[in-house]
Motif scaffolding. Sequence first.
Motif, PDB file in Angstrom:
ATOM      1  N   LEU A   1       0.834  -1.207   0.000  1.00 39.99           N
ATOM      2  CA  LEU A   1       0.000   0.000   0.000  1.00 39.99           C
ATOM      3  C   LEU A   1       0.869   1.257   0.000  1.00 39.99           C
ATOM      4  O   LEU A   1       0.599   2.213  -0.735  1.00 39.99           O
TER       5      LEU A   1
ATOM      6  N   VAL B   1      -8.598   0.265   2.838  1.00 39.35           N
ATOM      7  CA  VAL B   1      -7.190   0.596   3.099  1.00 39.35           C
ATOM      8  C   VAL B   1      -6.974   0.730   4.603  1.00 39.35           C
ATOM      9  O   VAL B   1      -6.014   0.187   5.160  1.00 39.35           O
TER      10      VAL B   1
ATOM     11  N   THR C   1      -4.283   1.879  -5.124  1.00 38.16           N
ATOM     12  CA  THR C   1      -4.738   3.237  -4.808  1.00 38.16           C
ATOM     13  C   THR C   1      -6.213   3.423  -5.141  1.00 38.16           C
ATOM     14  O   THR C   1      -6.807   4.430  -4.760  1.00 38.16           O
TER      15      THR C   1
ATOM     16  N   LYS D   1       2.080   6.645  -6.895  1.00 36.33           N
ATOM     17  CA  LYS D   1       1.009   7.507  -7.417  1.00 36.33           C
ATOM     18  C   LYS D   1       1.404   8.975  -7.248  1.00 36.33           C
ATOM     19  O   LYS D   1       1.247   9.780  -8.171  1.00 36.33           O
ATOM     20  N   ARG D   2       1.909   9.314  -6.074  1.00 34.29           N
ATOM     21  CA  ARG D   2       2.332  10.689  -5.796  1.00 34.29           C
ATOM     22  C   ARG D   2       3.454  11.099  -6.764  1.00 34.29           C
ATOM     23  O   ARG D   2       3.466  12.226  -7.283  1.00 34.29           O
TER      24      ARG D   2
ATOM     25  N   LEU E   1      -0.030  -0.251  -8.270  1.00 28.50           N
ATOM     26  CA  LEU E   1      -0.693   1.056  -8.354  1.00 28.50           C
ATOM     27  C   LEU E   1      -2.208   0.942  -8.262  1.00 28.50           C
ATOM     28  O   LEU E   1      -2.878   1.850  -7.777  1.00 28.50           O
TER      29      LEU E   1
ATOM     30  N   ALA F   1       2.356   1.789  -3.409  1.00 29.61           N
ATOM     31  CA  ALA F   1       1.340   2.225  -4.366  1.00 29.61           C
ATOM     32  C   ALA F   1       1.084   3.724  -4.247  1.00 29.61           C
ATOM     33  O   ALA F   1       1.084   4.446  -5.252  1.00 29.61           O
ATOM     34  N   PHE F   2       0.880   4.192  -3.029  1.00 30.59           N
ATOM     35  CA  PHE F   2       0.570   5.611  -2.850  1.00 30.59           C
ATOM     36  C   PHE F   2       1.801   6.491  -3.098  1.00 30.59           C
ATOM     37  O   PHE F   2       1.670   7.612  -3.588  1.00 30.59           O
ATOM     38  N   ARG F   3       2.970   5.985  -2.807  1.00 29.75           N
ATOM     39  CA  ARG F   3       4.205   6.724  -3.104  1.00 29.75           C
ATOM     40  C   ARG F   3       4.384   6.869  -4.608  1.00 29.75           C
ATOM     41  O   ARG F   3       4.665   7.956  -5.115  1.00 29.75           O
TER      42      ARG F   3
END
Length: 130
Positions: free
Chosen positions: A48, A94, A87, A55-56, A84, A51-53
Motif C-alpha cells: 500500500l 485501506v 490506490t 502515485k504521488r 498502483l 502504491a501511494f508513493r
Amino acid sequence: MTRATPIPDTVTVRVPFRVVKRGGRKEIRLPDGATHSRRTDSTLVKALARAFRWKRMMESGEFATISELAEREGIAPSYMTRVLRLTLLAPDIVEAMLDGRQGPEVTVARVLEPFPSRWQDQFTSFRLAA
C-alpha cells in the motif's frame, strides 16, 4: 477450586490450531470462533505504501510514464501497474488493512489480482463489512 485445594505445579492447556503459510511466512491459524487480536500484515502495508508513493510521484510530474518510473525502481512495469491499482481501493478497506482488520484471505497476492472498481463491490470481494 477452594482455598484448601492445592495449586498444581503444572497445568496443561490444549489449544487447537494449525500452521499455514501466508505471504511467504508461517502463521498460526486458530479455529473458527476463537477470538484473537489481529496483526497488521507488513507485506500488505508495504505494498500500500509503495502504491501511494508511486502515485504521488506520477502525479507530481516527476515521471511521465509508468515505464519510466518502473525502470527507475528496477521493477517490471506490469508489476507496478498491479501495485498502483491498490490506490483505487475504498478508503475504509485501506484503513482496515493498515489496522490489521482484514480477513486472513486478504493477502498481497489476493489484492494484486483484479478487483471491482465500485467500492461497495470491493467490500463484498474482500469479505469486509461496509
